[in-house]
Scaffold this motif. Structure first.
Motif, PDB file in Angstrom:
ATOM      1  N   ALA A 337       0.865  -1.315   0.108  1.00  0.00           N
ATOM      2  CA  ALA A 337      -0.039  -0.054   0.011  1.00  0.00           C
ATOM      3  C   ALA A 337       0.786   1.212  -0.162  1.00  0.00           C
ATOM      4  CB  ALA A 337      -0.971   0.010   1.368  1.00  0.00           C
ATOM      5  N   ALA A 338       1.927   1.302   0.902  1.00  0.00           N
ATOM      6  CA  ALA A 338       2.744   2.572   0.993  1.00  0.00           C
ATOM      7  C   ALA A 338       3.428   2.834  -0.406  1.00  0.00           C
ATOM      8  CB  ALA A 338       3.738   2.284   2.134  1.00  0.00           C
ATOM      9  N   GLY A 339       3.868   1.794  -1.008  1.00  0.00           N
ATOM     10  CA  GLY A 339       4.623   1.930  -2.159  1.00  0.00           C
ATOM     11  C   GLY A 339       3.822   2.211  -3.204  1.00  0.00           C
ATOM     12  N   ILE A 340       2.559   2.151  -3.460  1.00  0.00           N
ATOM     13  CA  ILE A 340       1.572   2.418  -4.284  1.00  0.00           C
ATOM     14  C   ILE A 340       1.206   3.967  -4.106  1.00  0.00           C
ATOM     15  CG2 ILE A 340      -0.745   2.169  -5.114  1.00  0.00           C
ATOM     16  CD1 ILE A 340      -0.766  -0.788  -4.575  1.00  0.00           C
ATOM     17  N   LEU A 341       0.991   4.308  -2.925  1.00  0.00           N
ATOM     18  CA  LEU A 341       0.802   5.855  -2.660  1.00  0.00           C
ATOM     19  C   LEU A 341       2.015   6.559  -3.180  1.00  0.00           C
ATOM     20  CD1 LEU A 341      -0.950   7.849  -1.270  1.00  0.00           C
ATOM     21  CD2 LEU A 341       0.414   7.521   0.849  1.00  0.00           C
ATOM     22  N   GLY A 342       3.213   6.007  -2.969  1.00  0.00           N
ATOM     23  CA  GLY A 342       4.279   6.764  -3.117  1.00  0.00           C
ATOM     24  C   GLY A 342       4.593   6.915  -4.952  1.00  0.00           C
TER      25      GLY A 342
END
Length: 381
Positions: A337-342
Motif C-alpha cells: 500500500a505505501a509503495g503504491i501511494l508513493g
C-alpha cells in the motif's frame, strides 16, 4: 574478442551462469548473469553470424524472447512483447544503421539494450550514461592530463570513450537517455554514425570503425528535461518503439519474473502467495495509467506519474522486503500500500485528490478488495 566466438561473459563473474550472478555482486551484467544460456545458444547456433557477433540474429532473438533448445536447455525470456519488435531491433544491428529504442519511461529500454549488447558482443559495459552534464569527451575521447602536460598530445595520453573502444574493437556501444544529453553533444554522434569515423584532430588521426561496430541508444519522449534529437541525427537511427505491456497478463508475468530475480539477489524468499497483490498492483497502475477501469465502465483521472511496469516491480519488491523483515513472509495488502501511494502521489495537491477518488469510487466497491482498500486508506490518511 575473436570473430564469431562463443557467447559468454568477460570475467570470473561469468562462471556463475545464472540470473542470480555471483558472490557479492548485487546486479551482475547480463553476459555474466546469463552466461550459461549464452553459451548453450552459441553451441547450438549453426546459422550465419555477422562479423564479430557472438550469436546469429536468430539466436540473439531467441535469447531475448526465450525458448527451448534442441538439447533441452531452457532460455528464459528477457523481454515480453511483440516478437517482430525484437526481430527488427536485432536486424537493425546487423546493418550499418544504429538502433534507437524509444518509449515512455519503464518500457524496458535499458533492459533490452543491455541484453542485446550482451548477446551480440558478449559485453554490455561499453556504456555512455546520458545526463544534462554529459560532455563531448564521454562520446569522443578525453585526455590523461598528466601525460598530456608531460609529453604533449599522443595516443598514450588519449583516454578512449566507450564509443571509441567499440569502434576500434568491432563491438556494440550503448548510449542511455540520449535525449537528456545537450543537443550539441548529441550531434557528436553524427560523424560516427554516418562516416563510421571518429576524427582526432589533435593528432591528425582518426579511428575507423571495424566490422561488428554498432550503437544502441535509448530515449523517452515523455519525461521532463528532454532535448529533441536533430533531424540529422535522427536520420542515422532506425527507431524501434517499445510499447507498454499489451495485456494485464503480460504485465503480471513481467513483474513476477523480475521480482523473483531481484528477490534472489537480495536473499528474499519466493512469494508464492503474493500473486493476488501483484495482480492488484498491476491493475491499479494500468487503470490509472489508462484513465479507465478494466471493465471499461468508469473513466478515471490519471495522475502525473508514469506508473510504469518498472515502478510496479519496485513496489512489489519493496513489499516483499517488508513482508520478509517485518512480517510473516507472506505478501499482503499492507506491504504494497505505501509503495503504491508513493508511486501514484507525485504531486501532493493534484495527485492525492485523484488517488482518493479512485480509492472511494473503484477500490472500495470492488469484490474481494476490502483488505486492500483498508490498507490503502490507512497509509493515505
Amino acid at each position: 574478442m575473436t570473430e564469431n566466438g562463443a557467447g559468454g561473459g568477460r570475467g570470473p563473474a561469468a562462471e556463475a551462469g545464472s540470473a542470480e550472478g555471483s558472490g557479492a555482486v548485487i546486479r551482475p551484467h547480463a553476459e555474466d548473469a546469463f552466461a550459461n544460456e549464452l553459451s548453450a545458444l552459441a553451441a547450438a547456433d549453426d546459422r550465419p553470424r555477422p562479423a564479430r557477433w557472438r550469436l546469429s540474429p536468430w539466436a540473439v532473438a531467441t535469447y531475448l524472447l526465450g525458448g527451448t533448445l534442441a538439447d533441452g536447455t531452457v532460455i528464459t525470456p528477457k523481454y515480453v512483447g511483440p516478437r517482430r519488435i525484437v526481430e527488427v531491433a536485432v536486424t537493425t544491428l546487423a546493418t550499418d544503421r544504429a538502433l534507437l529504442l524509444l518509449g515512455v519511461p519503464g518500457t524496458a529500454k535499458t533492459w533490452v539494450s543491455e541484453h542485446l549488447a550482451a548477446a551480440v558482443s558478449g559485453d554490455s559495459t561499453l556504456l555512455v550514461q546520458g545526463t544534462a552534464g554529459t560532455p563531448e569527451e564521454a562520446i569522443r575521447y578525453g585526455w590523461n592530463y598528466a601525460q598530456l602536460l608531460a609529453h604533449g598530445p599522443s595516443r598514450d595520453a588519449l583516454v578512449p570513450s566507450p564509443v571509441m573502444r567499440a569502434m576500434a574493437e568491432g563491438m556494440t556501444a550503448r548510449v542511455e537517455e540520449l535525449t537528456r544529453i545537450p543537443a550539441d553533444v548529441q550531434d557528436t554522434l553524427i560523424t560516427v554514425l554516418s562516416e563510421k569515423t571518429l576524427p582526432i584532430p589533435e593528432l591528425g588521426q582518426e579511428v575507423q570503425a571495424v566490422r561488428g561496430f554498432n550503437l544502441i541508444a535509448t530515449a523517452n519522449d515523455r519525461d521532463r528535461g528532454v532535448n529533441e534529437l536533430s533531424s540529422a541525427l535522427r536520420r542515422r537511427f532506425n527507431t524501434v518503439v517499445l510499447p507498454l505491456p499489451a495485456t494485464p497478463e503480460d504485465e503480471v508475468d513481467i513483474v513476477t519474473r523480475r521480482v523473483e530475480q531481484i528477490g534472489r539477489s537480495l536473499d528474499l524468499p519466493a512469494a508464492p502467495d503474493g500473486m493476488d497483490e501483484i495482480r492488484r498492483v498491476v491493475t491499479v497502475f494500468r487503470e490509472l495509467r489508462d484513465g479507465l477501469t478494466a471493465d471499461g465502465r468508469t473513466k478515471l483521472k490519471s495522475p502525473s506519474g508514469t506508473l510504469s511496469t518498472a515502478e510496479a516491480i519496485s513496489v512489489v519488491t519493496n513489499g516483499l522486503a517488508l513482508a520478509t523483515h517485518f512480517g510473516d513472509g507472506v505478501l499482503r495488502p499492507a506491504d504494497v500500500a505505501a509503495g503504491i501511494l508513493g508511486a501514484v502521489v507525485r504531486d501532493p495537491s493534484a495527485d492525492r485528490v485523484i488517488w482518493q477518488e479512485y480509492l472511494e469510487s473503484v477500490v472500495r466497491e470492488r469484490d474481494g478488495w476490502k483488505d486492500f482498500y483498508r490498507a490503502c486508506r490507512e497509509v493515505s490518511a
